[in-house]
Write a protein that holds these residues in place. Sequence first.
Motif, PDB file in Angstrom:
ATOM      1  N   GLU A  81      36.752  48.223  37.615  1.00 40.12           N
ATOM      2  CA  GLU A  81      37.073  47.567  36.889  1.00 40.12           C
ATOM      3  C   GLU A  81      36.707  46.074  36.946  1.00 40.12           C
ATOM      4  OE1 GLU A  81      41.930  48.447  35.699  1.00 40.12           O
ATOM      5  OE2 GLU A  81      41.527  48.297  37.793  1.00 40.12           O
ATOM      6  N   TYR A  82      37.196  45.223  35.912  1.00 31.00           N
ATOM      7  CA  TYR A  82      37.507  43.936  35.085  1.00 31.00           C
ATOM      8  C   TYR A  82      38.614  43.583  34.640  1.00 31.00           C
ATOM      9  CZ  TYR A  82      36.105  38.687  34.321  1.00 31.00           C
ATOM     10  OH  TYR A  82      36.337  37.785  33.837  1.00 31.00           O
ATOM     11  N   LEU A  83      39.036  43.065  34.990  1.00 28.31           N
ATOM     12  CA  LEU A  83      39.969  42.499  34.180  1.00 28.31           C
ATOM     13  C   LEU A  83      40.454  41.021  34.095  1.00 28.31           C
ATOM     14  CD1 LEU A  83      43.035  44.125  36.116  1.00 28.31           C
ATOM     15  CD2 LEU A  83      42.000  45.304  33.972  1.00 28.31           C
ATOM     16  N   PHE A  84      39.596  40.146  33.100  1.00 28.67           N
ATOM     17  CA  PHE A  84      39.607  39.688  31.560  1.00 28.67           C
ATOM     18  C   PHE A  84      41.156  37.935  32.639  1.00 28.67           C
ATOM     19  CE2 PHE A  84      39.450  36.204  28.941  1.00 28.67           C
ATOM     20  CZ  PHE A  84      37.921  35.369  28.878  1.00 28.67           C
TER      21      PHE A  84
ATOM     22  N   THR B  92      43.289  38.265  34.253  1.00 33.91           N
ATOM     23  CA  THR B  92      43.262  37.587  35.750  1.00 33.91           C
ATOM     24  C   THR B  92      41.848  37.575  36.859  1.00 33.91           C
ATOM     25  OG1 THR B  92      43.454  39.906  36.773  1.00 33.91           O
ATOM     26  CG2 THR B  92      45.928  39.223  35.747  1.00 33.91           C
ATOM     27  N   LYS B  93      41.358  37.658  35.661  1.00 33.73           N
ATOM     28  CA  LYS B  93      40.323  37.339  36.471  1.00 33.73           C
ATOM     29  C   LYS B  93      39.024  38.253  38.173  1.00 33.73           C
ATOM     30  CE  LYS B  93      38.605  34.456  33.890  1.00 33.73           C
ATOM     31  NZ  LYS B  93      38.936  35.060  32.890  1.00 33.73           N
ATOM     32  N   TYR B  94      40.416  39.648  37.812  1.00 37.78           N
ATOM     33  CA  TYR B  94      40.514  40.660  39.010  1.00 37.78           C
ATOM     34  C   TYR B  94      38.989  41.510  38.567  1.00 37.78           C
ATOM     35  CZ  TYR B  94      41.688  45.406  41.128  1.00 37.78           C
ATOM     36  OH  TYR B  94      41.965  46.135  42.079  1.00 37.78           O
ATOM     37  N   ILE B  95      37.614  41.601  40.279  1.00 38.11           N
ATOM     38  CA  ILE B  95      36.910  42.339  39.817  1.00 38.11           C
ATOM     39  C   ILE B  95      37.088  43.366  40.878  1.00 38.11           C
ATOM     40  CG2 ILE B  95      35.459  41.005  41.137  1.00 38.11           C
ATOM     41  CD1 ILE B  95      33.684  42.284  39.253  1.00 38.11           C
ATOM     42  N   ILE B  96      36.301  44.992  40.818  1.00 41.96           N
ATOM     43  CA  ILE B  96      36.430  45.737  42.085  1.00 41.96           C
ATOM     44  C   ILE B  96      35.030  46.181  41.895  1.00 41.96           C
ATOM     45  CG2 ILE B  96      38.238  47.500  40.778  1.00 41.96           C
ATOM     46  CD1 ILE B  96      39.137  48.480  43.978  1.00 41.96           C
ATOM     47  N   GLY B  97      34.223  46.981  42.762  1.00 43.47           N
ATOM     48  CA  GLY B  97      33.433  47.980  42.851  1.00 43.47           C
ATOM     49  C   GLY B  97      32.749  48.182  44.073  1.00 43.47           C
ATOM     50  N   ARG B  98      31.549  49.136  43.823  1.00 47.08           N
ATOM     51  CA  ARG B  98      30.784  49.174  44.593  1.00 47.08           C
ATOM     52  C   ARG B  98      29.324  49.138  44.567  1.00 47.08           C
ATOM     53  NH1 ARG B  98      33.169  54.102  42.120  1.00 47.08           N
ATOM     54  NH2 ARG B  98      30.680  55.658  41.976  1.00 47.08           N
ATOM     55  N   PHE B  99      28.569  49.159  46.409  1.00 45.64           N
ATOM     56  CA  PHE B  99      27.096  49.063  46.106  1.00 45.64           C
ATOM     57  C   PHE B  99      27.088  50.258  46.421  1.00 45.64           C
ATOM     58  CE2 PHE B  99      28.932  45.554  48.026  1.00 45.64           C
ATOM     59  CZ  PHE B  99      28.421  45.683  49.629  1.00 45.64           C
ATOM     60  N   SER B 100      25.547  50.177  45.917  1.00 43.92           N
ATOM     61  CA  SER B 100      25.095  51.112  47.381  1.00 43.92           C
ATOM     62  C   SER B 100      22.831  50.857  47.038  1.00 43.92           C
ATOM     63  CB  SER B 100      24.912  52.466  48.042  1.00 43.92           C
ATOM     64  OG  SER B 100      24.756  53.450  46.499  1.00 43.92           O
ATOM     65  N   GLY B 101      22.079  51.498  48.025  1.00 47.51           N
ATOM     66  CA  GLY B 101      20.958  51.696  48.030  1.00 47.51           C
ATOM     67  C   GLY B 101      19.795  50.780  49.561  1.00 47.51           C
TER      68      GLY B 101
END
Length: 191
Positions: free
Chosen positions: A155-158, A160-169
């Motif tokens: 999710e990215y909220l324009f 409030t500039k809030y972002i949540i994410g995940r990564f792998s590799g």
Amino acid sequence: MRSAAYKILLTACLFTVAFTACMKDYSYEYREPLPPDITTPPGNNDAPAICEACKGMDQYQQDRWSFKVGNVVYCGTVTRGVLNPEKTGFTFFGPSACSEDTGLILTIFVPNNPLTKDRVALQTSRSALQYYNRLGPADVFASLNSSNFQIYIEEYLFATKYIIGRFSGVVYDAAGNAITIKDGKFRFNFN
């Protein structure tokens, strides 16, 4: 005569700029020293260090990042997140909870889905990860080929500039060995 003086002055200025521009910049903001809580599991000198500060920190938390290599959790704070001017990519970084000399820098590109409005469920492999060590000659981990590394922006909220994410590799250690990062997480607001 005057032309020669200008040439000497210009040459001196260029050398000054060239030498100071190439110097590595170290930034340090004071905070209380961290306790020496990094230990190596008994009987296995090749195992990665375990950081007591990262135990239980593999969940989403505001202004924090984390990831796992095997069962070892690496974690830290997000010092800053910066969007590029076109909002087609961003970088966030911050030190490890275990050592001020190590930390994460993650750059992510989303060229087909600019962050100019609210977004959910964005996936990209266009990224660069660096888990640095300021005291050593090489990074602890670095991605060399982004096709083996996935980022999922939940999710990215324009507004409030809030972002949540995940990564792998797959990333590579200083010796060039392939290392699998899993369960990577980040959550913060852009500055």
